[in-house]
Motif scaffolding. Sequence first.
Motif, PDB file in Angstrom:
ATOM      1  N   PHE A 112      44.594  47.309  40.550  1.00  7.44           N
ATOM      2  CA  PHE A 112      45.234  48.372  39.769  1.00  7.44           C
ATOM      3  C   PHE A 112      45.736  47.990  38.566  1.00  7.44           C
ATOM      4  CE2 PHE A 112      48.863  50.487  38.598  1.00  7.44           C
ATOM      5  CZ  PHE A 112      48.424  52.023  38.083  1.00  7.44           C
ATOM      6  N   ARG A 113      46.536  46.794  38.712  1.00  3.48           N
ATOM      7  CA  ARG A 113      47.312  46.466  37.651  1.00  3.48           C
ATOM      8  C   ARG A 113      46.293  45.826  36.303  1.00  3.48           C
ATOM      9  NH1 ARG A 113      53.140  46.074  37.650  1.00  3.48           N
ATOM     10  NH2 ARG A 113      53.569  46.920  39.629  1.00  3.48           N
ATOM     11  N   LEU A 114      45.138  45.371  36.784  1.00  9.35           N
ATOM     12  CA  LEU A 114      44.353  44.859  35.843  1.00  9.35           C
ATOM     13  C   LEU A 114      43.722  45.830  35.108  1.00  9.35           C
ATOM     14  CD1 LEU A 114      42.463  41.718  37.572  1.00  9.35           C
ATOM     15  CD2 LEU A 114      44.298  41.914  35.734  1.00  9.35           C
ATOM     16  N   VAL A 115      43.339  47.020  35.747  1.00  9.80           N
ATOM     17  CA  VAL A 115      42.843  48.280  34.978  1.00  9.80           C
ATOM     18  C   VAL A 115      43.831  48.967  34.114  1.00  9.80           C
ATOM     19  CG1 VAL A 115      42.023  50.805  35.330  1.00  9.80           C
ATOM     20  CG2 VAL A 115      41.019  48.672  36.731  1.00  9.80           C
ATOM     21  N   TYR A 116      44.987  48.939  34.608  1.00  7.65           N
ATOM     22  CA  TYR A 116      46.332  49.509  34.048  1.00  7.65           C
ATOM     23  C   TYR A 116      46.456  48.897  32.636  1.00  7.65           C
ATOM     24  CZ  TYR A 116      51.005  51.343  33.274  1.00  7.65           C
ATOM     25  OH  TYR A 116      52.063  51.810  32.691  1.00  7.65           O
TER      26      TYR A 116
END
Length: 690
Positions: A112-116
């Motif tokens: 999730f964080r990499l997409v965010y």
Amino acid sequence: MKLVIAEKPSVAQSIAKVLGAASKKDGYLEGNGYYVSWCVGHLVGLAPTERYNENYKKWDLKDLPIIPKNFEYEVSKDKEKQLKVLCKLLNSNDVEAVINACDAGREGELIFRLVYRFAKCQKPMQRLWISSMEDTAIKQGFEKLKDGKEYDLLYESADCRQKADWIVGINATRLFSLLYNQQLNVGRVMSPTLSMIVERNANINAFQPTPFYTVVLENKAVTFISEKIEDKAKAEELLSICKNKHLVISNVESKEKTEKQPKLYDLTTLQREVNRKLGFTANQTLEYIQSLYEKKLCTYPRTDSRFLTEDMADILPELSLYSLAALPFPKDKEVNAPCNARLVIDSGKVSDHHAIIPTKSLKNYDIEQLPYGEKAVLTLIALRLLSSLGDNHIYSETIATAMCEDNTFTTKGKSIIQNGFKEYEKLLNLSENKEEPALPLMAEGEVLENFTAQMKEGKTSAPKQFTEDTLLSAMENTGKEENIEKEFCGIGTPATRSGIIEKLISINLLERKGDKKTKYLVPTDKGNALITILPESICSPITTAEWEEKLKAIELGELSADEFLDGISKMTASLVKTYDVVKGSQQIFPSDRAIVGKCPRCSNDVTENKKGFCCNNKSCGFALWKENRFFTAKKKKLTEKIAKDLLQTGKSKLTGCYSEKTGKTYNATVCLDDTGDKYVNFVLEFDKEK
């Protein structure tokens, strides 16, 4: 609107159903104030080396170590469409908050964080943290959403793990591949795992069995056995003494013993037991249980806890009944649903997720409709819940000692007082242990007669090859003694260990051998050779376990990410600088390819592969490609003979060359015109008379 991002489409659909987001769009669902979209595993990952420097595309020792100051990322080409959907939603003006609903663990946080971060989103972030995909669990999870910042350290730990694997994998793989002139995959967790298997295999090969002997006295009622005797002559002497003699009971001792209930499953324990009982690989088990989780039939699989939290005590009576009803117990047997809840409740031993148990969805569910693998795994999960909640197994163990002409013999037996939790396994024919028979009544001083005497020969046993069951145990417990006072991590995580095993097999460093049910993990010749040349810093299981401990410390805020990565970088740089090639490497890594000549650039061997004739020294780059335009335009093939001629003399005669200009054929001599560039050039020489 709120944007919910799940890890998989199937999970997103379950969440959307609970939230009332029923309108299907391209790449997401919408409704009731929510957009619900999904990743497809890792959408964003670390960029390859050539992103930092185009020259890194070609492997060269002088470029090592490659340690970026700032890591860059790239998008998988086959996943660009879904990432664009997420980026558009993340930056949409009507989205006021983002909810991370990816799997509740380290890797889910990273996905999730990499997409965010890739979308440069600054909107408020919340975290859905649940252990079940049941509608009630999802609903309760959304009622108790957490601030996403509470999981910043979990993300840092995941980010460090990914970067550390990149640094070690990229540099070590290139270093050893270049030095030993062949592809050698090296990894932070993969290599220590292989090292354990190679060491075990070496111990087995070096093992010298020692014979021993026992004298057995047996009648229709009982069997007495002597101690192990290493000297065969002494055993034969004892046998001669005891023939046609009687035994006198010297001591009979009975003790009541209690075997406590097994703990609930965490992922590793479940994978081990499934491998032992059913023969499934660890990776297969993970796939089956992940599917069961998404079908809402069991709780979150990637857990390292074997306990439940205090607030779950009230649901255990129901789950016990549902598990009992789902399992195929004999209809003529009365089986009660146990519920000693206190045995499985301990909130202090639950961190991210509790143990794996069935869910309420098991009620009225016919598990016979499941695929075989899923049904078998769910059966064990339901059975374990019943066993963990069941009564103690109580038995009486009797050890009797007897004398024959001043020589001691013993026998042992046991009788069941209360089967307890073992009754469930027994009724389902899933018990692994053979029950010892009860002994006949015997009293001190009693004389026993009519014995047959025989000598039996045995041998000490070598260590056993690793199965996935025992390897997972070894990975989980590596370094345990060195970490008595700290939280212990082992090698890898419950979620990654099965993938490490599959990776080693896929790159031909490890293979499975054995029968259909019991498969042993054995190193290939290449795997043995690789561990032979790797230094301790790369293949030490203890060092890797310490790294895992540090990643856990980052998650707990006890260690900075920069400090951890700095240590990994310094170790890698030192490896590149100080490592010396092991002498006799040509014998360690014999090539299975035919040598066609010596490289005109570096004098290393040139061998044939599917695409051409290439120098074994990867840093050299010399290659004669079979589909070279110079030859194909003339309708000629670059054969092994031509390659040998070119490498030996620099020339080779060609007959019947096709002319694209005239359409006619001609004869000529092809000559190497190698200037050291990326591609080898050729020129033609013609007979002067012609």
